[in-house]
Design a protein around this motif. Structure first.
Motif, PDB file in Angstrom:
ATOM      1  N   ALA A 176       0.729  -1.116  -0.130  1.00 58.56           N
ATOM      2  CA  ALA A 176       0.037   0.082   0.041  1.00 58.56           C
ATOM      3  C   ALA A 176       0.817   1.327  -0.104  1.00 58.56           C
ATOM      4  CB  ALA A 176      -1.002  -0.036   1.173  1.00 58.56           C
ATOM      5  N   VAL A 177       0.561   2.393  -1.013  1.00 58.70           N
ATOM      6  CA  VAL A 177       1.525   3.331  -1.084  1.00 58.70           C
ATOM      7  C   VAL A 177       0.527   4.650  -0.819  1.00 58.70           C
ATOM      8  CG1 VAL A 177       2.949   4.495  -2.724  1.00 58.70           C
ATOM      9  CG2 VAL A 177       2.813   2.009  -2.946  1.00 58.70           C
ATOM     10  N   ALA A 178       1.090   5.205   0.186  1.00 58.70           N
ATOM     11  CA  ALA A 178       0.327   6.632   0.590  1.00 58.70           C
ATOM     12  C   ALA A 178       0.940   7.807  -0.872  1.00 58.70           C
ATOM     13  CB  ALA A 178       0.562   7.293   1.787  1.00 58.70           C
ATOM     14  N   VAL A 179       0.029   8.222  -1.571  1.00 60.80           N
ATOM     15  CA  VAL A 179       0.155   9.084  -2.442  1.00 60.80           C
ATOM     16  C   VAL A 179      -0.320  10.507  -2.417  1.00 60.80           C
ATOM     17  CG1 VAL A 179       0.164   9.104  -5.177  1.00 60.80           C
ATOM     18  CG2 VAL A 179       0.405   6.977  -4.154  1.00 60.80           C
ATOM     19  N   SER A 180       0.382  11.526  -2.620  1.00 59.57           N
ATOM     20  CA  SER A 180      -0.107  12.930  -2.410  1.00 59.57           C
ATOM     21  C   SER A 180      -0.459  13.496  -3.620  1.00 59.57           C
ATOM     22  CB  SER A 180       1.213  13.712  -2.008  1.00 59.57           C
ATOM     23  OG  SER A 180       2.219  13.832  -2.688  1.00 59.57           O
ATOM     24  N   GLY A 181       0.108  12.935  -4.783  1.00 68.55           N
ATOM     25  CA  GLY A 181       0.022  13.581  -6.061  1.00 68.55           C
ATOM     26  C   GLY A 181       1.039  14.419  -6.520  1.00 68.55           C
ATOM     27  N   GLY A 182       2.213  14.618  -5.543  1.00 71.89           N
ATOM     28  CA  GLY A 182       3.496  15.269  -6.043  1.00 71.89           C
ATOM     29  C   GLY A 182       4.312  14.478  -6.618  1.00 71.89           C
ATOM     30  N   MET A 239       4.072  10.222  -6.857  1.00 71.83           N
ATOM     31  CA  MET A 239       3.781   9.772  -8.067  1.00 71.83           C
ATOM     32  C   MET A 239       4.983   8.810  -8.872  1.00 71.83           C
ATOM     33  SD  MET A 239       0.485  10.595  -8.380  1.00 71.83           S
ATOM     34  CE  MET A 239       0.388   9.853 -10.173  1.00 71.83           C
ATOM     35  N   THR A 240       6.177   9.382  -8.820  1.00 69.88           N
ATOM     36  CA  THR A 240       7.254   8.473  -9.298  1.00 69.88           C
ATOM     37  C   THR A 240       7.511   7.417  -8.386  1.00 69.88           C
ATOM     38  OG1 THR A 240       8.533  10.428  -9.804  1.00 69.88           O
ATOM     39  CG2 THR A 240       9.635   8.565  -9.697  1.00 69.88           C
ATOM     40  N   LEU A 241       7.353   7.272  -7.233  1.00 71.25           N
ATOM     41  CA  LEU A 241       7.293   6.182  -6.529  1.00 71.25           C
ATOM     42  C   LEU A 241       6.142   5.143  -7.006  1.00 71.25           C
ATOM     43  CD1 LEU A 241       8.424   4.287  -4.024  1.00 71.25           C
ATOM     44  CD2 LEU A 241       6.965   5.366  -2.677  1.00 71.25           C
ATOM     45  N   LEU A 242       5.130   5.476  -7.150  1.00 67.42           N
ATOM     46  CA  LEU A 242       4.035   4.751  -7.596  1.00 67.42           C
ATOM     47  C   LEU A 242       4.083   4.180  -8.913  1.00 67.42           C
ATOM     48  CD1 LEU A 242       1.262   3.555  -6.963  1.00 67.42           C
ATOM     49  CD2 LEU A 242       0.303   5.624  -7.656  1.00 67.42           C
ATOM     50  N   TRP A 243       4.418   4.967  -9.865  1.00 67.19           N
ATOM     51  CA  TRP A 243       5.050   4.444 -11.220  1.00 67.19           C
ATOM     52  C   TRP A 243       6.095   3.459 -11.268  1.00 67.19           C
ATOM     53  CZ3 TRP A 243       9.809   5.590 -13.613  1.00 67.19           C
ATOM     54  CH2 TRP A 243       9.856   5.205 -15.009  1.00 67.19           C
ATOM     55  N   PHE A 244       6.868   3.587 -10.396  1.00 63.94           N
ATOM     56  CA  PHE A 244       8.142   2.676 -10.272  1.00 63.94           C
ATOM     57  C   PHE A 244       7.736   1.255  -9.807  1.00 63.94           C
ATOM     58  CE2 PHE A 244      11.773   1.113  -8.490  1.00 63.94           C
ATOM     59  CZ  PHE A 244      12.897   0.766  -9.374  1.00 63.94           C
ATOM     60  N   LEU A 245       7.085   1.453  -8.775  1.00 67.84           N
ATOM     61  CA  LEU A 245       6.492   0.223  -8.071  1.00 67.84           C
ATOM     62  C   LEU A 245       5.574  -0.622  -8.964  1.00 67.84           C
ATOM     63  CD1 LEU A 245       5.796   1.389  -4.316  1.00 67.84           C
ATOM     64  CD2 LEU A 245       7.549  -0.036  -5.374  1.00 67.84           C
ATOM     65  N   LYS A 255       4.300  -5.140 -12.641  1.00 66.68           N
ATOM     66  CA  LYS A 255       3.913  -5.866 -13.965  1.00 66.68           C
ATOM     67  C   LYS A 255       5.187  -6.696 -14.357  1.00 66.68           C
ATOM     68  CE  LYS A 255       1.724  -1.692 -15.785  1.00 66.68           C
ATOM     69  NZ  LYS A 255       1.499  -0.537 -16.775  1.00 66.68           N
ATOM     70  N   GLU A 256       6.385  -6.530 -13.806  1.00 68.13           N
ATOM     71  CA  GLU A 256       7.459  -7.313 -14.215  1.00 68.13           C
ATOM     72  C   GLU A 256       7.493  -8.601 -13.162  1.00 68.13           C
ATOM     73  OE1 GLU A 256      11.000  -4.926 -14.269  1.00 68.13           O
ATOM     74  OE2 GLU A 256      10.434  -3.967 -16.281  1.00 68.13           O
ATOM     75  N   GLU A 257       6.432  -8.595 -12.197  1.00 67.47           N
ATOM     76  CA  GLU A 257       6.378  -9.748 -11.111  1.00 67.47           C
ATOM     77  C   GLU A 257       7.537  -9.736 -10.410  1.00 67.47           C
ATOM     78  OE1 GLU A 257       5.374 -13.330 -13.114  1.00 67.47           O
ATOM     79  OE2 GLU A 257       3.488 -12.671 -13.734  1.00 67.47           O
ATOM     80  N   LYS A 258       8.180  -8.426 -10.155  1.00 71.07           N
ATOM     81  CA  LYS A 258       9.466  -8.479  -9.239  1.00 71.07           C
ATOM     82  C   LYS A 258       8.725  -8.272  -7.760  1.00 71.07           C
ATOM     83  CE  LYS A 258      12.573  -7.198 -12.492  1.00 71.07           C
ATOM     84  NZ  LYS A 258      13.764  -6.368 -13.006  1.00 71.07           N
ATOM     85  N   ILE A 259       7.629  -7.530  -7.453  1.00 75.30           N
ATOM     86  CA  ILE A 259       6.837  -7.298  -6.334  1.00 75.30           C
ATOM     87  C   ILE A 259       5.789  -7.740  -6.455  1.00 75.30           C
ATOM     88  CG2 ILE A 259       8.566  -5.311  -5.622  1.00 75.30           C
ATOM     89  CD1 ILE A 259       6.168  -3.407  -6.357  1.00 75.30           C
ATOM     90  N   GLY A 260       4.909  -8.043  -5.341  1.00 72.36           N
ATOM     91  CA  GLY A 260       3.627  -8.269  -5.286  1.00 72.36           C
ATOM     92  C   GLY A 260       2.582  -7.132  -5.516  1.00 72.36           C
ATOM     93  N   PRO A 261       1.209  -7.502  -5.456  1.00 70.91           N
ATOM     94  CA  PRO A 261       0.362  -6.363  -5.627  1.00 70.91           C
ATOM     95  C   PRO A 261       0.706  -5.040  -5.107  1.00 70.91           C
ATOM     96  CG  PRO A 261      -0.952  -8.411  -5.176  1.00 70.91           C
ATOM     97  CD  PRO A 261       0.888  -8.584  -4.860  1.00 70.91           C
ATOM     98  N   VAL A 262       0.234  -3.905  -6.073  1.00 74.38           N
ATOM     99  CA  VAL A 262       0.450  -2.538  -5.428  1.00 74.38           C
ATOM    100  C   VAL A 262      -1.025  -1.898  -5.354  1.00 74.38           C
ATOM    101  CG1 VAL A 262       1.487  -0.365  -5.825  1.00 74.38           C
ATOM    102  CG2 VAL A 262       2.734  -2.206  -6.002  1.00 74.38           C
ATOM    103  N   ARG A 263      -1.152  -1.194  -4.192  1.00 72.76           N
ATOM    104  CA  ARG A 263      -2.670  -0.285  -4.429  1.00 72.76           C
ATOM    105  C   ARG A 263      -2.071   1.089  -3.652  1.00 72.76           C
ATOM    106  NH1 ARG A 263      -5.916  -0.235   0.556  1.00 72.76           N
ATOM    107  NH2 ARG A 263      -4.629  -1.175   2.284  1.00 72.76           N
TER     108      ARG A 263
END
Length: 86
Positions: free
Chosen positions: A13-19, A23-29, A34-42
């Motif tokens: 779970a990622v707290a996202v402010s819109g800054g 947003m870069t963190l969310l995009w990277f995660l 998608k590459e199945e290097k980590i589990g689900p992201v929300r």
């Protein structure tokens, strides 16, 4: 091939402010997911109602999450006081 460490296979779970930073963190995660290097992201957006423009930030995060298929939720806090910080 590299295996994903067990602690990264769970949900994130990622707290996202819109800054830019969050947003870069969310995009990277999301790429790692998608590459199945980590589990689900929300994404979680906390609307604290302490400054103007936060509705625009919410719309930005929501649009990105819908476009990328990232589960998204909004938590609304009561009107908080900032005590002079940012």
């Amino acid at each position: 091939s590299m295996t994903t460490p067990r602690e990264l296979q769970g949900s994130h779970a990622v707290a996202v402010s819109g800054g830019r930073d969050s947003m870069t963190l969310l995009w990277f995660l999301n790429i790692l997911r998608k590459e199945e290097k980590i589990g689900p992201v929300r994404a979680i957006f906390v609307h604290h109602q302490t400054r103007g423009g936060q509705d625009d930030d919410l719309a930005l995060v929501e649009h990105f999450c819908l476009k990328e298929g990232i589960p998204f939720s909004v938590q609304r806090a009561g009107k908080l006081t900032t005590g002079g910080g940012n």
